[in-house]
Design an enzyme around this catalytic site. Structure first.
Site, mmCIF file in Angstrom:
data_model
loop_
_atom_site.group_PDB
_atom_site.id
_atom_site.type_symbol
_atom_site.label_atom_id
_atom_site.label_comp_id
_atom_site.label_asym_id
_atom_site.label_seq_id
_atom_site.Cartn_x
_atom_site.Cartn_y
_atom_site.Cartn_z
ATOM 1 N N TYR A 76 21.734 28.205 44.021
ATOM 2 C CA TYR A 76 22.118 27.521 42.769
ATOM 3 C C TYR A 76 21.576 26.098 42.735
ATOM 4 O O TYR A 76 21.107 25.618 41.702
ATOM 5 C CB TYR A 76 23.642 27.532 42.600
ATOM 6 C CG TYR A 76 24.163 28.917 42.263
ATOM 7 C CD1 TYR A 76 23.984 29.450 40.985
ATOM 8 C CD2 TYR A 76 24.797 29.700 43.214
ATOM 9 C CE1 TYR A 76 24.441 30.731 40.675
ATOM 10 C CE2 TYR A 76 25.252 30.977 42.915
ATOM 11 C CZ TYR A 76 25.064 31.487 41.639
ATOM 12 O OH TYR A 76 25.495 32.744 41.336
ATOM 13 N N ARG A 131 43.598 30.164 30.291
ATOM 14 C CA ARG A 131 42.327 29.436 30.327
ATOM 15 C C ARG A 131 41.889 28.922 28.952
ATOM 16 O O ARG A 131 40.894 28.198 28.850
ATOM 17 C CB ARG A 131 41.236 30.343 30.911
ATOM 18 C CG ARG A 131 41.088 30.317 32.431
ATOM 19 C CD ARG A 131 40.490 29.018 32.951
ATOM 20 N NE ARG A 131 39.355 28.564 32.150
ATOM 21 C CZ ARG A 131 38.132 29.059 32.239
ATOM 22 N NH1 ARG A 131 37.836 29.981 33.102
ATOM 23 N NH2 ARG A 131 37.172 28.601 31.473
ATOM 24 N N ASP A 147 35.834 28.238 42.839
ATOM 25 C CA ASP A 147 34.474 28.769 42.716
ATOM 26 C C ASP A 147 33.635 28.231 43.858
ATOM 27 O O ASP A 147 33.953 27.190 44.431
ATOM 28 C CB ASP A 147 33.840 28.384 41.373
ATOM 29 C CG ASP A 147 32.587 29.213 41.125
ATOM 30 O OD1 ASP A 147 32.708 30.367 40.681
ATOM 31 O OD2 ASP A 147 31.467 28.730 41.426
ATOM 32 N N ARG A 198 37.318 38.865 43.082
ATOM 33 C CA ARG A 198 37.434 38.550 41.652
ATOM 34 C C ARG A 198 38.625 39.270 40.999
ATOM 35 O O ARG A 198 38.552 39.676 39.857
ATOM 36 C CB ARG A 198 36.148 38.900 40.897
ATOM 37 C CG ARG A 198 34.953 38.076 41.312
ATOM 38 C CD ARG A 198 35.086 36.661 40.734
ATOM 39 N NE ARG A 198 33.926 35.843 41.019
ATOM 40 C CZ ARG A 198 32.879 35.732 40.196
ATOM 41 N NH1 ARG A 198 32.878 36.376 39.070
ATOM 42 N NH2 ARG A 198 31.876 34.953 40.524
ATOM 43 N N ARG A 257 38.559 37.204 34.260
ATOM 44 C CA ARG A 257 38.462 37.650 32.865
ATOM 45 C C ARG A 257 38.957 39.058 32.569
ATOM 46 O O ARG A 257 39.155 39.402 31.417
ATOM 47 C CB ARG A 257 37.005 37.510 32.388
ATOM 48 C CG ARG A 257 36.664 36.077 32.055
ATOM 49 C CD ARG A 257 35.229 35.946 31.660
ATOM 50 N NE ARG A 257 34.367 36.366 32.760
ATOM 51 C CZ ARG A 257 33.050 36.303 32.736
ATOM 52 N NH1 ARG A 257 32.418 35.864 31.670
ATOM 53 N NH2 ARG A 257 32.351 36.698 33.773
HETATM 54 O O1 CP3 Z 1 39.663 36.238 42.084
HETATM 55 C C1 CP3 Z 1 38.790 35.722 42.795
HETATM 56 O O2 CP3 Z 1 37.940 36.400 43.424
HETATM 57 C C2 CP3 Z 1 38.816 34.215 43.022
HETATM 58 C C3 CP3 Z 1 37.972 33.459 42.196
HETATM 59 C C4 CP3 Z 1 36.466 33.342 42.348
HETATM 60 C C5 CP3 Z 1 35.679 32.846 41.289
HETATM 61 N N1 CP3 Z 1 34.394 32.687 41.736
HETATM 62 C C6 CP3 Z 1 36.188 32.508 39.955
HETATM 63 C C7 CP3 Z 1 35.249 32.546 38.815
HETATM 64 C C8 CP3 Z 1 35.610 33.563 43.435
HETATM 65 C C9 CP3 Z 1 35.944 34.116 44.808
HETATM 66 C C10 CP3 Z 1 34.304 33.132 43.026
HETATM 67 C C11 CP3 Z 1 33.136 33.148 43.922
HETATM 68 C C12 CP3 Z 1 31.792 33.087 43.340
HETATM 69 N N2 CP3 Z 1 31.332 32.278 42.321
HETATM 70 C C13 CP3 Z 1 30.682 33.801 43.854
HETATM 71 C C14 CP3 Z 1 30.743 34.722 45.045
HETATM 72 C C15 CP3 Z 1 31.378 36.027 44.660
HETATM 73 C C16 CP3 Z 1 30.456 36.953 43.930
HETATM 74 O O3 CP3 Z 1 30.806 37.327 42.811
HETATM 75 O O4 CP3 Z 1 29.432 37.351 44.517
HETATM 76 C C17 CP3 Z 1 29.553 33.462 43.098
HETATM 77 C C18 CP3 Z 1 28.148 34.004 43.273
HETATM 78 C C19 CP3 Z 1 29.961 32.488 42.135
HETATM 79 C C20 CP3 Z 1 29.144 31.794 41.121
HETATM 80 C C21 CP3 Z 1 29.645 32.126 39.762
HETATM 81 N N3 CP3 Z 1 30.736 31.522 39.163
HETATM 82 C C22 CP3 Z 1 29.221 33.184 38.907
HETATM 83 C C23 CP3 Z 1 28.048 34.090 39.170
HETATM 84 C C24 CP3 Z 1 30.070 33.176 37.785
HETATM 85 C C25 CP3 Z 1 30.110 34.162 36.627
HETATM 86 C C26 CP3 Z 1 29.411 33.696 35.399
HETATM 87 C C27 CP3 Z 1 29.917 34.481 34.208
HETATM 88 O O5 CP3 Z 1 30.625 33.874 33.389
HETATM 89 O O6 CP3 Z 1 29.638 35.693 34.117
HETATM 90 C C28 CP3 Z 1 31.002 32.137 37.953
HETATM 91 C C29 CP3 Z 1 32.104 31.790 37.055
HETATM 92 C C30 CP3 Z 1 33.450 32.238 37.508
HETATM 93 N N4 CP3 Z 1 33.950 32.062 38.768
HETATM 94 C C31 CP3 Z 1 34.443 32.860 36.699
HETATM 95 C C32 CP3 Z 1 35.574 33.040 37.512
HETATM 96 C C33 CP3 Z 1 36.915 33.604 37.113
HETATM 97 C C34 CP3 Z 1 34.270 33.208 35.216
HETATM 98 C C35 CP3 Z 1 34.385 31.953 34.428
HETATM 99 C C36 CP3 Z 1 35.273 32.095 33.206
HETATM 100 O O7 CP3 Z 1 36.339 32.710 33.285
HETATM 101 O O8 CP3 Z 1 34.873 31.486 32.199
#
Ligand code: CP3
Length: 370
Positions: free
Chosen positions: A179, A68, A104, A55, A59
């Site tokens: 999910y 974004r 994602d 990550r 954000r």
């Molecule tokens: O920089 C990186 O690591 C690459 C991008 C990345 C994202 N999601 C972007 C994202 C990666 C590798 C993921 C994987 C992901 N997504 C996982 C496995 C990694 C982990 O954290 O364990 C999981 C469980 C998800 C599912 C998911 N997607 C979650 C739990 C969330 C967060 C919800 C929140 O807003 O708190 C997301 C959304 C997400 N995926 C964001 C990003 C940058 C935030 C969305 C935003 O910016 O509005």
């Protein structure tokens, strides 16, 4: 070299698909294969421990929030220009040793037509949760035609990245199933595990379906130029070792073995997996990701001959700099016992992280010598 094993990947670079060798016509860019990240992943000697962060895009970066603005999460993942820009942001800012493809874990499901969205501050939400064999059968298999934007983004990225490797990724079958079955984020994964215990036929069909989507999606990423992959089984720590071995590991192995012919390092990561690390290695990983709860020195003997990745507590970036770097040094020292070590946090960068502090951590890791 003949045309059938050379694929153009974009401005000034090519890939030999037999050896996965990415070379650049600009010799100053160096060779991805010789990068510290890939050397460590393969268990080869390195001059210093490579570092990247789960990550690292997202954000915590003001430049991410800027691009974004007014664009939905999944929409941004399907726009190759935005994906390229967002993936490069942390590489520019921190000088990390690898980029991770901005996407994602639910994106491939969206791409094949599953009705889902990512709600800000919540996570993935699925309109019609999967509960029956008919629900599973309704999910199409993934073909490269479902994800043309992924291939386009990765080709553009590897051209921009030069000698910095790009990590592709997918969500592991158990974590993605959670999910789909729950319909959204869950703390205890009760409905998911109820299916696992009580409806083994539906469970088998669903995890197979996801495993095949994962393998196809990772193959697209590697064929477009990703030089390593990470399988995120973020929620596998909810399982006992017996349940993991019986009901989850075979499907993660199906993904990892399914892309074995591509010859790129496979990183396998989960949270709270102290009791599963040996099995996660045996599932077919080259590198086992370790969260911060397990000391790296305890993890190393559990993963055998494999490399490890991790594992600074993500909240240590909120500590005084000298406390953060002292803990990082302990992890770097412990990593020397492994066949290879890639420094990372024990889970993703927290959104409220100060990027300047993460920059200090990166500089510390990259300049550290035993
Ligand atoms: O920089 C990186 O690591 C690459 C991008 C990345 C994202 N999601 C972007 C994202 C990666 C590798 C993921 C994987 C992901 N997504 C996982 C496995 C990694 C982990 O954290 O364990 C999981 C469980 C998800 C599912 C998911 N997607 C979650 C739990 C969330 C967060 C919800 C929140 O807003 O708190 C997301 C959304 C997400 N995926 C964001 C990003 C940058 C935030 C969305 C935003 O910016 O509005």
């Amino acid at each position: 070299m003949t045309d059938d094993h050379v694929a153009t990947v974009g401005r000034g670079s090519w890939v030999d698909v037999r050896t996965r060798r990415v070379a650049c016509h600009h010799s100053a860019m160096g060779d991805v294969r010789d990068s510290a990240f890939l050397r460590a992943a393969r268990g080869e000697p390195v001059g210093r421990t490579p570092v990247w962060y789960m990550r690292q895009a997202g954000r915590s970066l003001p430049e991410y929030l800027r691009v974004r603005e007014g664009v939905g999460m999944l929409e941004s993942c399907m726009d190759p220009d935005l994906v390229t820009e967002i993936t490069l942001q942390p590489v520019r800012r921190y000088g990390v040793d690898a980029a991770i493809f901005y996407s994602d874990i639910v994106l491939p499901l969206k791409a094949v037509g599953v009705d889902l969205d990512i709600k800000p501050g919540v996570g993935p939400v699925v309109a019609h949760p999967v509960r029956t064999l008919e629900d599973v059968a309704a999910i199409p298999d993934l073909t490269p035609e479902h994800v043309p934007f992924t291939s386009a983004a990765i080709r553009s990225l590897v051209a921009e990245l030069g000698a910095t490797p790009l990590i592709g990724f997918a969500g592991a079958p158990f974590t993605v199933a959670s999910y789909l079955v729950e319909g959204g984020p869950s703390k205890d994964h009760a409905l998911t595990k109820a299916m696992m215990y009580g409806a083994p036929d539906v469970w088998d069909a669903l995890l197979r379906k996801i495993a095949d989507i994962d393998a196809a999606y990772l193959r697209v990423q590697v064929e477009a130029g990703a030089s390593a992959v990470q399988l995120f089984d973020s929620w596998a720590g909810a399982l006992t070792p017996d349940d993991y071995r019986r009901s989850v590991m075979p499907y993660s192995a199906r993904v990892l073995e399914g892309i074995g012919d591509l010859g790129v390092p496979r990183i396998h990561f989960g949270v709270g997996t102290g009791s599963l690390l040996g099995l996660m290695g045996e599932a077919g990983a080259d590198v086992v990701g370790v969260d911060w709860r397990t000391p790296l020195s305890s993890a190393v003997p559990l993963v055998g001959d494999r490399a490890v990745q991790g594992n600074l507590d993500p909240t240590l970036v909120f500590a005084p700099t000298e406390v953060m770097t002292a803990r990082a040094a302990e992890i770097l020292d412990a990593g020397r016992a492994a066949s290879g070590h890639i420094f990372n946090l024990g889970h993703g960068v927290l959104p409220s992280t100060d990027p300047d502090q993460l920059k200090r951590l990166t500089e510390f890791v990259q300049s550290y010598r035993a």
